[in-house]
Design a protein around this motif. Structure first.
Motif, PDB file in Angstrom:
ATOM      1  N   THR A 177       3.928   7.331  -3.957  1.00  0.00           N
ATOM      2  CA  THR A 177       5.034   6.558  -3.385  1.00  0.00           C
ATOM      3  C   THR A 177       6.310   7.019  -4.073  1.00  0.00           C
ATOM      4  O   THR A 177       6.384   7.016  -5.306  1.00  0.00           O
ATOM      5  CB  THR A 177       4.841   5.051  -3.609  1.00  0.00           C
ATOM      6  OG1 THR A 177       3.712   4.604  -2.856  1.00  0.00           O
ATOM      7  CG2 THR A 177       6.081   4.277  -3.151  1.00  0.00           C
ATOM      8  N   ILE A 178       7.293   7.434  -3.271  1.00  0.00           N
ATOM      9  CA  ILE A 178       8.563   7.903  -3.822  1.00  0.00           C
ATOM     10  C   ILE A 178       9.686   7.017  -3.306  1.00  0.00           C
ATOM     11  O   ILE A 178       9.730   6.672  -2.115  1.00  0.00           O
ATOM     12  CB  ILE A 178       8.834   9.380  -3.470  1.00  0.00           C
ATOM     13  CG1 ILE A 178      10.148   9.850  -4.123  1.00  0.00           C
ATOM     14  CG2 ILE A 178       8.831   9.619  -1.969  1.00  0.00           C
ATOM     15  CD1 ILE A 178      10.375  11.352  -4.025  1.00  0.00           C
ATOM     16  N   PRO A 230      17.402  -3.751  -6.055  1.00  0.00           N
ATOM     17  CA  PRO A 230      16.520  -2.643  -5.687  1.00  0.00           C
ATOM     18  C   PRO A 230      15.294  -2.528  -6.579  1.00  0.00           C
ATOM     19  O   PRO A 230      14.215  -2.147  -6.105  1.00  0.00           O
ATOM     20  CB  PRO A 230      17.433  -1.409  -5.823  1.00  0.00           C
ATOM     21  CG  PRO A 230      18.513  -1.829  -6.756  1.00  0.00           C
ATOM     22  CD  PRO A 230      18.730  -3.281  -6.498  1.00  0.00           C
ATOM     23  N   VAL A 231      15.439  -2.825  -7.862  1.00  0.00           N
ATOM     24  CA  VAL A 231      14.308  -2.725  -8.784  1.00  0.00           C
ATOM     25  C   VAL A 231      13.233  -3.741  -8.412  1.00  0.00           C
ATOM     26  O   VAL A 231      12.040  -3.416  -8.331  1.00  0.00           O
ATOM     27  CB  VAL A 231      14.776  -2.917 -10.239  1.00  0.00           C
ATOM     28  CG1 VAL A 231      13.595  -2.826 -11.190  1.00  0.00           C
ATOM     29  CG2 VAL A 231      15.826  -1.879 -10.594  1.00  0.00           C
ATOM     30  N   GLN A 232      13.646  -4.972  -8.156  1.00  0.00           N
ATOM     31  CA  GLN A 232      12.688  -6.004  -7.772  1.00  0.00           C
ATOM     32  C   GLN A 232      12.064  -5.688  -6.417  1.00  0.00           C
ATOM     33  O   GLN A 232      10.859  -5.890  -6.205  1.00  0.00           O
ATOM     34  CB  GLN A 232      13.369  -7.376  -7.721  1.00  0.00           C
ATOM     35  CG  GLN A 232      12.422  -8.539  -7.442  1.00  0.00           C
ATOM     36  CD  GLN A 232      11.376  -8.713  -8.526  1.00  0.00           C
ATOM     37  OE1 GLN A 232      11.692  -8.706  -9.722  1.00  0.00           O
ATOM     38  NE2 GLN A 232      10.111  -8.844  -8.145  1.00  0.00           N
ATOM     39  N   ALA A 233      12.863  -5.178  -5.495  1.00  0.00           N
ATOM     40  CA  ALA A 233      12.340  -4.839  -4.171  1.00  0.00           C
ATOM     41  C   ALA A 233      11.261  -3.771  -4.267  1.00  0.00           C
ATOM     42  O   ALA A 233      10.211  -3.861  -3.609  1.00  0.00           O
ATOM     43  CB  ALA A 233      13.478  -4.371  -3.271  1.00  0.00           C
ATOM     44  N   ILE A 234      11.497  -2.739  -5.081  1.00  0.00           N
ATOM     45  CA  ILE A 234      10.495  -1.677  -5.236  1.00  0.00           C
ATOM     46  C   ILE A 234       9.259  -2.208  -5.956  1.00  0.00           C
ATOM     47  O   ILE A 234       8.124  -1.862  -5.606  1.00  0.00           O
ATOM     48  CB  ILE A 234      11.118  -0.474  -5.971  1.00  0.00           C
ATOM     49  CG1 ILE A 234      12.154   0.205  -5.065  1.00  0.00           C
ATOM     50  CG2 ILE A 234      10.046   0.533  -6.398  1.00  0.00           C
ATOM     51  CD1 ILE A 234      12.995   1.253  -5.744  1.00  0.00           C
ATOM     52  N   LEU A 237       7.290  -4.053  -3.336  1.00  0.00           N
ATOM     53  CA  LEU A 237       6.684  -3.159  -2.346  1.00  0.00           C
ATOM     54  C   LEU A 237       5.527  -2.342  -2.908  1.00  0.00           C
ATOM     55  O   LEU A 237       4.728  -1.781  -2.143  1.00  0.00           O
ATOM     56  CB  LEU A 237       7.753  -2.197  -1.794  1.00  0.00           C
ATOM     57  CG  LEU A 237       8.789  -2.809  -0.851  1.00  0.00           C
ATOM     58  CD1 LEU A 237       9.949  -1.837  -0.635  1.00  0.00           C
ATOM     59  CD2 LEU A 237       8.142  -3.172   0.480  1.00  0.00           C
ATOM     60  N   THR A 238       5.416  -2.290  -4.238  1.00  0.00           N
ATOM     61  CA  THR A 238       4.361  -1.482  -4.870  1.00  0.00           C
ATOM     62  C   THR A 238       3.377  -2.360  -5.645  1.00  0.00           C
ATOM     63  O   THR A 238       2.698  -1.864  -6.554  1.00  0.00           O
ATOM     64  CB  THR A 238       4.985  -0.439  -5.813  1.00  0.00           C
ATOM     65  OG1 THR A 238       5.821  -1.103  -6.765  1.00  0.00           O
ATOM     66  CG2 THR A 238       5.805   0.580  -5.035  1.00  0.00           C
ATOM     67  N   HIS A 239       3.303  -3.637  -5.298  1.00  0.00           N
ATOM     68  CA  HIS A 239       2.343  -4.563  -5.920  1.00  0.00           C
ATOM     69  C   HIS A 239       2.529  -4.627  -7.440  1.00  0.00           C
ATOM     70  O   HIS A 239       1.555  -4.705  -8.195  1.00  0.00           O
ATOM     71  CB  HIS A 239       0.899  -4.168  -5.572  1.00  0.00           C
ATOM     72  CG  HIS A 239       0.675  -3.889  -4.123  1.00  0.00           C
ATOM     73  ND1 HIS A 239       0.714  -4.884  -3.163  1.00  0.00           N
ATOM     74  CD2 HIS A 239       0.448  -2.723  -3.464  1.00  0.00           C
ATOM     75  CE1 HIS A 239       0.503  -4.341  -1.966  1.00  0.00           C
ATOM     76  NE2 HIS A 239       0.350  -3.036  -2.123  1.00  0.00           N
ATOM     77  N   GLY A 240       3.790  -4.546  -7.856  1.00  0.00           N
ATOM     78  CA  GLY A 240       4.108  -4.696  -9.270  1.00  0.00           C
ATOM     79  C   GLY A 240       4.026  -3.425 -10.087  1.00  0.00           C
ATOM     80  O   GLY A 240       4.337  -3.437 -11.285  1.00  0.00           O
ATOM     81  N   LYS A 241       3.646  -2.302  -9.470  1.00  0.00           N
ATOM     82  CA  LYS A 241       3.457  -1.064 -10.235  1.00  0.00           C
ATOM     83  C   LYS A 241       4.720  -0.207 -10.331  1.00  0.00           C
ATOM     84  O   LYS A 241       4.811   0.666 -11.176  1.00  0.00           O
ATOM     85  CB  LYS A 241       2.339  -0.235  -9.602  1.00  0.00           C
ATOM     86  CG  LYS A 241       0.976  -0.916  -9.613  1.00  0.00           C
ATOM     87  CD  LYS A 241      -0.068  -0.036  -8.919  1.00  0.00           C
ATOM     88  CE  LYS A 241      -1.433  -0.705  -8.890  1.00  0.00           C
ATOM     89  NZ  LYS A 241      -2.431   0.126  -8.169  1.00  0.00           N
ATOM     90  N   PHE A 242       5.671  -0.417  -9.423  1.00  0.00           N
ATOM     91  CA  PHE A 242       6.853   0.436  -9.266  1.00  0.00           C
ATOM     92  C   PHE A 242       6.452   1.785  -8.646  1.00  0.00           C
ATOM     93  O   PHE A 242       5.285   2.045  -8.395  1.00  0.00           O
ATOM     94  CB  PHE A 242       7.614   0.624 -10.583  1.00  0.00           C
ATOM     95  CG  PHE A 242       8.183  -0.652 -11.126  1.00  0.00           C
ATOM     96  CD1 PHE A 242       9.304  -1.233 -10.538  1.00  0.00           C
ATOM     97  CD2 PHE A 242       7.605  -1.291 -12.216  1.00  0.00           C
ATOM     98  CE1 PHE A 242       9.840  -2.422 -11.036  1.00  0.00           C
ATOM     99  CE2 PHE A 242       8.129  -2.477 -12.712  1.00  0.00           C
ATOM    100  CZ  PHE A 242       9.250  -3.047 -12.117  1.00  0.00           C
TER     101      PHE A 242
END
Length: 350
Positions: A177-178, A230-234, A237-242
């Motif tokens: 995921t990028i 944006p940090v929280q959104a990502i 979207l990545t189930h907490g992994k970033f």
């Protein structure tokens, strides 16, 4: 011939120049397409006197023809250029740098990294592609596949090639995921390529129009940092992994900082956008997360050729990047619009 010149303070002029004649090892190309790139704006916006562009390459004191995304057809070949290098009629892209041509960097296709002589950057301190003709050393040219348009070749000669080169540096794969910060021409090209490489793409931009285009180009998710963290959104979207990988094309310190903080433990973050700065809290943001930071400056001639082949093999429609096509006599109008950075990519068709 007539050429477009940046004269400072957001002004351009159409000036007359002699038609070039190739010397030993050189060729002359008749330009067919010359792209507009975000880094042009550093030259376009500079004051009339006394500044150093964000690229770090001193600008010429003499009028210089703009444009560092040149693509055209060989019309003249100088002494010492073999038929294998160039023949009249060959379709060519240009790697828009010139170094000493003999050091290890130059010989491996990275002339912009030459440490032996002051490098020339076409459109900056040497004549570029916003004119009818361009004279270049034969060793700076990359063949344009017949399946690609001259406009596509122009994009690959900087903006799209830069995006591709960064993704290659990060070893992007379909497992990843990028998150791509900025969806201007380079960021949008990165979205287009990353999707073709099989990755999941999160596209970020403060401009809703650019986010809509990112969706059209294959982004799985879009985030507007102007109305969302944006940090929280990502993270969500990545189930907490970033994100496995993050790429900043925005050049903004806020975007760069958010990209670093949005990268997972053991992840990789890449800087592409020119100019600007960022403040990093090294221990929590880097050391404690085993983060890898990469800086990617354009690409080599080898990667430029590889990018073009990738576009042909994967049937990537590079021409979709262009929202505006101009003639050279429309340069003032073209750069006035491009300066707003609210739309897509432009190209001069010659």
């Amino acid at each position: 011939m007539q050429g477009v010149v940046f004269t400072g303070d957001r002004t351009v002029e159409i000036m007359s120049f002699p038609d070039p004649t190739p010397g030993p090892g050189e060729v002359v190309l008749e330009m067919k397409a010359s792209g507009m790139c975000g880094s042009d704006l550093h030259q376009y916006r500079r004051p009339k006197v006394g500044t150093r562009p964000a690229s770090g390459v001193p600008a010429s004191a003499e009028p210089v023809i703009a444009g560092h995304e040149p693509c055209g057809v060989v019309v003249a070949v100088g002494p010492g250029v073999s038929a294998a290098e160039a023949r009249v009629g060959d379709r060519m892209m240009v790697h828009h740098y010139q170094g000493c041509a003999q050091c290890s960097h130059c010989r491996s296709g990275w002339q912009q990294l030459c440490q032996e002589v002051p490098i020339k950057v076409y459109g900056n301190n040497a004549h570029g592609g916003h004119a009818k003709y361009l004279k270049v050393p034969a060793n700076t040219m990359v063949r344009l596949h017949d399946a690609l348009s001259f406009s596509a070749g122009a994009a690959i000669s900087c903006g799209s090639g830069t995006a591709y080169g960064a993704l290659r540096r990060m070893n992007l794969s379909g497992r990843d995921t990028i998150a791509i910060f900025g969806q201007g021409p380079v960021g949008l090209a990165a979205t287009q390529f990353a999707r073709a490489m099989g990755a999941r793409v999160i596209a970020l931009d403060v401009n809703p129009q650019r986010l809509a285009r990112a969706r059209e180009f294959g982004a799985d998710d879009v985030v507007n940092p102007g109305s969302n963290d944006p940090v929280q959104a990502i993270k969500d979207l990545t189930h907490g992994k970033f994100a496995d990988l993050t790429l900043d094309t925005s050049s903004s310190k806020e975007g760069r900082s958010a990209a670093i903080r949005s990268t997972k433990v053991w992840g990789t973050m890449c800087f592409v956008g020119e100019g600007g700065e960022v403040t990093i809290d090294v221990s929590p943001q880097l050391l404690r997360r085993q983060l890898t930071l990469i800086a990617s400056w354009t690409f080599s001639t080898v990667i430029q050729a590889d990018c073009a082949e990738f576009c042909v093999d994967r049937k990537i429609d590079v021409d979709r990047l262009f929202t505006h096509r101009w003639s050279l006599d429309q340069a003032e109008q073209a750069y006035t619009l491009f300066d707003k950075q609210a739309d897509g990519k432009g190209v001069f068709l010659i």
